[in-house]
Write a protein that holds these residues in place. Structure first.
Motif, PDB file in Angstrom:
ATOM      1  N   GLU A  53       1.026  -1.505   0.356  1.00 52.42           N
ATOM      2  CA  GLU A  53       0.260   0.050   0.185  1.00 52.42           C
ATOM      3  C   GLU A  53       0.568   1.392  -0.397  1.00 52.42           C
ATOM      4  N   GLY A  54       0.188   2.010  -0.820  1.00 52.72           N
ATOM      5  CA  GLY A  54       0.997   3.707  -0.793  1.00 52.72           C
ATOM      6  C   GLY A  54       0.360   4.440  -1.790  1.00 52.72           C
ATOM      7  N   SER A  58       4.309   6.922  -5.315  1.00 52.65           N
ATOM      8  CA  SER A  58       4.867   6.723  -3.930  1.00 52.65           C
ATOM      9  C   SER A  58       6.142   5.085  -4.742  1.00 52.65           C
ATOM     10  N   GLY A  59       5.813   4.469  -5.439  1.00 55.88           N
ATOM     11  CA  GLY A  59       7.165   3.904  -6.441  1.00 55.88           C
ATOM     12  C   GLY A  59       5.896   2.635  -5.691  1.00 55.88           C
ATOM     13  N   ILE A 126      -1.321  -7.914  -3.606  1.00 56.24           N
ATOM     14  CA  ILE A 126      -1.975  -6.943  -3.590  1.00 56.24           C
ATOM     15  C   ILE A 126      -1.643  -5.227  -3.570  1.00 56.24           C
ATOM     16  N   THR A 127      -1.206  -4.430  -4.761  1.00 57.61           N
ATOM     17  CA  THR A 127      -1.322  -3.474  -4.130  1.00 57.61           C
ATOM     18  C   THR A 127      -2.711  -2.302  -4.239  1.00 57.61           C
ATOM     19  N   ALA A 128      -2.415  -1.457  -3.820  1.00 57.17           N
ATOM     20  CA  ALA A 128      -3.407  -0.467  -3.474  1.00 57.17           C
ATOM     21  C   ALA A 128      -3.015   1.352  -3.512  1.00 57.17           C
ATOM     22  N   ALA A 155       5.878   5.238   2.472  1.00 60.39           N
ATOM     23  CA  ALA A 155       5.474   6.861   2.632  1.00 60.39           C
ATOM     24  C   ALA A 155       5.808   8.134   1.253  1.00 60.39           C
ATOM     25  N   PRO A 156       4.828   8.937   0.900  1.00 66.01           N
ATOM     26  CA  PRO A 156       5.256   9.588  -0.253  1.00 66.01           C
ATOM     27  C   PRO A 156       6.572   9.547   0.247  1.00 66.01           C
ATOM     28  N   PRO A 157       7.600  10.089  -0.905  1.00 69.54           N
ATOM     29  CA  PRO A 157       8.869  10.331  -0.691  1.00 69.54           C
ATOM     30  C   PRO A 157       9.812  11.106   0.573  1.00 69.54           C
ATOM     31  N   ASP A 158      10.609  10.698   0.713  1.00 68.95           N
ATOM     32  CA  ASP A 158      11.423  11.498   1.687  1.00 68.95           C
ATOM     33  C   ASP A 158      12.423  12.268   1.119  1.00 68.95           C
TER      34      ASP A 158
END
Length: 234
Positions: A53-54, A58-59, A126-128, A155-158
């Motif tokens: 998840e992301g 987020s990649g 499973i992506t979401a 998470a969003p990129p640091d």
């Protein structure tokens, strides 16, 4: 005139039309290292199903693609998991089921496939973009099964990864920019890979039309136009 540099590698992003999800282009940092480690641990998983998840950009598609290539996974959108396709899916060596948050068309078939994957030891990712409670799942047993699956979150990129993304996006377009431009954009752009790609594309177009290098004032003008607020260019 703007300067260009040859030999650039393309950066794979969660964007339509991205040309590559090469493993060597995945940038590991604090925002994604736990998720990366979770997929790196395959095939030594304690559970056959893993949720990845992301938020968009987020990649997660890039990371999921890296794992799918390693595992020889069959890829399918969650919305395409229907009863008629379950027998063939359940014969796959591994499964990558994408975008579950966009809707599961056949919840009975989806639940049956997860049961078969568990029984047969078929590794399934499973992506979401969010947790199962936000997917609109109406079948209690399916929702419970999804909640119980281990989850790897991005998470969003640091800051470090975001700056590296900006640099690679400029390099991909064979553009040489001063570090002050990268620092300026990193502080002011929405912290997503999509926003970075849009900014670099717009600045490339601006530089081409003006026949000059990308500068910090040019970046400040882009921020001002896209946010509707004045931007310091000093």
């Amino acid at each position: 005139m703007r300067e260009r540099r040859a030999g650039a590698r393309q950066l794979a992003l969660d964007l339509a039309g991205a040309p590559s999800y090469a493993e060597e282009d995945f940038l590991v940092g604090p925002s994604n290292e736990a998720a990366y480690a979770a997929l790196e641990a395959w095939p030594d998983w304690s559970h056959s199903v893993l949720r990845l998840e992301g938020p968009p950009g987020s990649g997660k598609s890039h990371l999921a693609s890296i794992w799918a290539a390693r595992a020889g996974a069959l890829r399918i959108a969650a919305a395409d998991v229907v009863d008629a396709r379950v027998p063939a899916l359940a014969e796959a060596p591994a499964l990558l089921i994408e975008d579950a948050d966009r809707g599961i068309a056949d919840e009975a078939a989806f639940f049956h496939l997860l049961n078969l994957a568990r029984e047969r030891g078929i590794a399934t990712v499973i992506t979401a973009s969010a947790a199962p409670d936000a997917w609109g799942v109406a079948t209690p047993d399916l929702l419970s099964r999804l909640r119980l699956a281990p989850c790897a979150r991005l998470a969003p990129p640091d800051d470090a990864v975001f700056k590296a993304v900006l640099v690679k996006l400029f390099v991909d377009r064979q553009l040489v920019v001063d570090t002050s431009v990268v620092d300026f954009l990193a502080l002011r752009l929405e912290r997503s890979l999509a926003a970075a790609a849009q900014a670099v594309a717009a600045l490339d177009a601006d530089a081409l039309s003006q026949k000059r290098r990308i500068t910090r004032p040019m970046a400040a003008d882009y921020i001002a136009r896209t946010t509707g607020e004045g931007a310091e260019d000093g």
